[in-house]
Design an enzyme around this catalytic site. Sequence first.
Site, PDB file in Angstrom:
ATOM      1  N   ARG A   1       0.843  -1.199   0.000  1.00 28.00           N
ATOM      2  CA  ARG A   1       0.000   0.000   0.000  1.00 28.00           C
ATOM      3  C   ARG A   1       0.874   1.242   0.000  1.00 28.00           C
ATOM      4  O   ARG A   1       1.893   1.289   0.715  1.00 28.00           O
ATOM      5  CB  ARG A   1      -0.877   0.043   1.260  1.00 28.00           C
ATOM      6  CG  ARG A   1      -2.158  -0.751   1.158  1.00 28.00           C
ATOM      7  CD  ARG A   1      -3.156  -0.140   0.164  1.00 28.00           C
ATOM      8  NE  ARG A   1      -4.366  -0.910   0.047  1.00 28.00           N
ATOM      9  CZ  ARG A   1      -4.592  -1.895  -0.826  1.00 28.00           C
ATOM     10  NH1 ARG A   1      -3.652  -2.230  -1.686  1.00 28.00           N
ATOM     11  NH2 ARG A   1      -5.747  -2.530  -0.856  1.00 28.00           N
TER      12      ARG A   1
ATOM     13  N   GLU B   1      -3.625   7.496  -4.855  1.00 27.39           N
ATOM     14  CA  GLU B   1      -3.965   6.971  -6.189  1.00 27.39           C
ATOM     15  C   GLU B   1      -5.279   7.572  -6.695  1.00 27.39           C
ATOM     16  O   GLU B   1      -6.177   7.816  -5.889  1.00 27.39           O
ATOM     17  CB  GLU B   1      -4.085   5.440  -6.112  1.00 27.39           C
ATOM     18  CG  GLU B   1      -2.766   4.806  -5.761  1.00 27.39           C
ATOM     19  CD  GLU B   1      -2.876   3.297  -5.518  1.00 27.39           C
ATOM     20  OE1 GLU B   1      -3.955   2.717  -5.772  1.00 27.39           O
ATOM     21  OE2 GLU B   1      -1.890   2.716  -5.051  1.00 27.39           O
TER      22      GLU B   1
ATOM     23  N   HIS C   1      -1.168   0.180 -10.035  1.00 27.80           N
ATOM     24  CA  HIS C   1      -1.831  -0.707  -9.059  1.00 27.80           C
ATOM     25  C   HIS C   1      -2.490  -1.894  -9.756  1.00 27.80           C
ATOM     26  O   HIS C   1      -3.712  -2.081  -9.683  1.00 27.80           O
ATOM     27  CB  HIS C   1      -2.870   0.082  -8.239  1.00 27.80           C
ATOM     28  CG  HIS C   1      -3.266  -0.625  -6.971  1.00 27.80           C
ATOM     29  ND1 HIS C   1      -3.662   0.026  -5.829  1.00 27.80           N
ATOM     30  CD2 HIS C   1      -3.335  -1.959  -6.669  1.00 27.80           C
ATOM     31  CE1 HIS C   1      -3.964  -0.851  -4.883  1.00 27.80           C
ATOM     32  NE2 HIS C   1      -3.772  -2.071  -5.378  1.00 27.80           N
TER      33      HIS C   1
HETATM   34  P1  NAP Z   1      -1.687 -10.871   5.114  1.00 23.06           P
HETATM   35  O1  NAP Z   1      -1.626 -12.329   4.843  1.00 23.06           O
HETATM   36  O2  NAP Z   1      -2.606 -10.352   6.156  1.00 23.06           O
HETATM   37  O3  NAP Z   1      -0.193 -10.364   5.384  1.00 23.06           O
HETATM   38  C1  NAP Z   1       0.104  -9.121   5.947  1.00 23.06           C
HETATM   39  C2  NAP Z   1       1.438  -9.230   6.662  1.00 23.06           C
HETATM   40  O4  NAP Z   1       1.805  -7.939   7.141  1.00 23.06           O
HETATM   41  C3  NAP Z   1       1.392 -10.175   7.856  1.00 23.06           C
HETATM   42  O5  NAP Z   1       2.494 -11.016   7.786  1.00 23.06           O
HETATM   43  C4  NAP Z   1       1.492  -9.259   9.074  1.00 23.06           C
HETATM   44  O6  NAP Z   1       2.221  -9.922  10.099  1.00 23.06           O
HETATM   45  C5  NAP Z   1       2.260  -8.063   8.493  1.00 23.06           C
HETATM   46  N1  NAP Z   1       1.936  -6.842   9.211  1.00 23.06           N
HETATM   47  C6  NAP Z   1       0.713  -6.306   9.434  1.00 23.06           C
HETATM   48  N2  NAP Z   1       0.809  -5.179  10.170  1.00 23.06           N
HETATM   49  C7  NAP Z   1       2.130  -5.017  10.419  1.00 23.06           C
HETATM   50  C8  NAP Z   1       2.866  -4.028  11.150  1.00 23.06           C
HETATM   51  N3  NAP Z   1       2.260  -3.008  11.771  1.00 23.06           N
HETATM   52  N4  NAP Z   1       4.207  -4.160  11.197  1.00 23.06           N
HETATM   53  C9  NAP Z   1       4.828  -5.197  10.590  1.00 23.06           C
HETATM   54  N5  NAP Z   1       4.181  -6.167   9.884  1.00 23.06           N
HETATM   55  C10 NAP Z   1       2.841  -6.058   9.800  1.00 23.06           C
HETATM   56  O7  NAP Z   1      -2.131 -10.085   3.779  1.00 23.06           O
HETATM   57  P2  NAP Z   1      -1.786 -10.465   2.265  1.00 23.06           P
HETATM   58  O8  NAP Z   1      -2.896 -11.245   1.691  1.00 23.06           O
HETATM   59  O9  NAP Z   1      -0.396 -10.982   2.167  1.00 23.06           O
HETATM   60  O10 NAP Z   1      -1.851  -8.980   1.632  1.00 23.06           O
HETATM   61  C11 NAP Z   1      -0.943  -8.000   2.066  1.00 23.06           C
HETATM   62  C12 NAP Z   1      -1.276  -6.645   1.495  1.00 23.06           C
HETATM   63  O11 NAP Z   1      -0.933  -6.595   0.110  1.00 23.06           O
HETATM   64  C13 NAP Z   1      -2.763  -6.254   1.498  1.00 23.06           C
HETATM   65  O12 NAP Z   1      -3.175  -5.755   2.767  1.00 23.06           O
HETATM   66  C14 NAP Z   1      -2.836  -5.201   0.417  1.00 23.06           C
HETATM   67  O13 NAP Z   1      -2.659  -3.924   0.985  1.00 23.06           O
HETATM   68  C15 NAP Z   1      -1.658  -5.528  -0.500  1.00 23.06           C
HETATM   69  N6  NAP Z   1      -2.108  -5.974  -1.832  1.00 23.06           N
HETATM   70  C16 NAP Z   1      -1.729  -5.242  -2.929  1.00 23.06           C
HETATM   71  C17 NAP Z   1      -2.142  -5.635  -4.189  1.00 23.06           C
HETATM   72  C18 NAP Z   1      -1.733  -4.880  -5.415  1.00 23.06           C
HETATM   73  O14 NAP Z   1      -2.445  -4.938  -6.419  1.00 23.06           O
HETATM   74  N7  NAP Z   1      -0.612  -4.190  -5.399  1.00 23.06           N
HETATM   75  C19 NAP Z   1      -2.962  -6.770  -4.343  1.00 23.06           C
HETATM   76  C20 NAP Z   1      -3.311  -7.479  -3.201  1.00 23.06           C
HETATM   77  C21 NAP Z   1      -2.866  -7.077  -1.955  1.00 23.06           C
HETATM   78  P3  NAP Z   1       1.961  -9.601  11.655  1.00 23.06           P
HETATM   79  O15 NAP Z   1       0.473  -9.629  11.847  1.00 23.06           O
HETATM   80  O16 NAP Z   1       2.723 -10.636  12.403  1.00 23.06           O
HETATM   81  O17 NAP Z   1       2.531  -8.233  11.883  1.00 23.06           O
END
Ligand code: NAP
Length: 324
Positions: free
Chosen positions: A234, A263, A281
């Site tokens: 993000r 964005e 994006h």
């Molecule tokens: P996820 O499985 O929930 O993974 C998020 C990771 O971030 C977890 O490992 C979490 O670990 C860590 N995290 C959360 N808050 C944190 C903090 N304050 N400090 C450090 N680490 C933190 O989610 P996902 O499915 O992998 O997706 C991740 C993100 O990718 C989404 O939220 C979205 O914003 C982005 N995304 C972007 C696109 C794109 O088109 N570019 C597409 C899909 C997703 P802990 O809870 O242990 O901290």
Amino acid sequence: MTEAQHTTILIPGWMNDHTAERLDKTYRVLRIDSADAALLPAREVAKIRGIASAGRIDSRFIDALPALEIIAHYGVGYDAVDSRHAAARGVVVTNTPDVLTEEVADTALGLLINTVRELPKAEAFVRAGKWVGDDEYPPSRLTLRERKVGIFGLGRIGLAVARRVEAFGLPVSYHNRSRVEGVSYAYHASLLELAEAVDTLISVAPGTPATDKAVNREVLAALGSDGVFINIGRGSTVDEEALIAALVDGTIAAAGLDVFASEPDVPQALLDLPNVCVLPHLGAASVHTRRAMGNLVADNLDQWFRVGAAKTPVPECVAVAGRG
Ligand code: NAP
């Protein structure tokens, strides 16, 4: 008419065509241009039980809908939805995890290679007719070889990125709030510590108050002058002003960005820089994966209205997500 056809679902703003078609077949669907309470037809307000949306849903909008039970969000990142407020109101929010994980990880690696090896610029060189005689595109200053990769956010997508990076022969380390069990990647308890240990940082962290501008001047400086920053998570997780300054003065070497703070506005200062690769994006944006995301939006609504249990509730809403 079936019971579902009496159930009113609101689509505020854009929605995937396939999802909209599926919902039209099952429910009574109402559409407005955006999630603005002023656009809600007064006679419909008390009938709306579900929302299918890809955009912002704030607390005011949730409060304007007294019969609302579920917000099915299109996307895994749900920072645009006030999920805490929804949960407090007994409204479940769902997202679209897993079905987009591999697609986004593919995009992250593509963006990394494009950034480091300058492939878009090299293609532009060929298309501009500059590959003539002995004129070759200059060898890239940067390489993936001997890089050390740090992942900020080793969740579903972060792990898929890590597996790909490993296949490229590069060591992986990561920072999360908590250690991930069963992986051999080195854990760092802070983002700064992670940045100090690597030269390539890939951010896959969600947009939350805690990650806001977490990638700041200090973190970027720790990557060093050959440093590369990739953002597929993000835009809000990065201090964009600090990033621009670091790219201008050589604090880091290059950046590849799929997401931005505001964005679809991309700062001109970023576009003017030769050491930046930008994408609009599109991490998950293939027809295949968008259809899978769209199906999950509709599946969540179907399962909620059929058996009273959401399929993929976000963590804040698990307590109100029904029988599970
Ligand atoms: P996820 O499985 O929930 O993974 C998020 C990771 O971030 C977890 O490992 C979490 O670990 C860590 N995290 C959360 N808050 C944190 C903090 N304050 N400090 C450090 N680490 C933190 O989610 P996902 O499915 O992998 O997706 C991740 C993100 O990718 C989404 O939220 C979205 O914003 C982005 N995304 C972007 C696109 C794109 O088109 N570019 C597409 C899909 C997703 P802990 O809870 O242990 O901290």
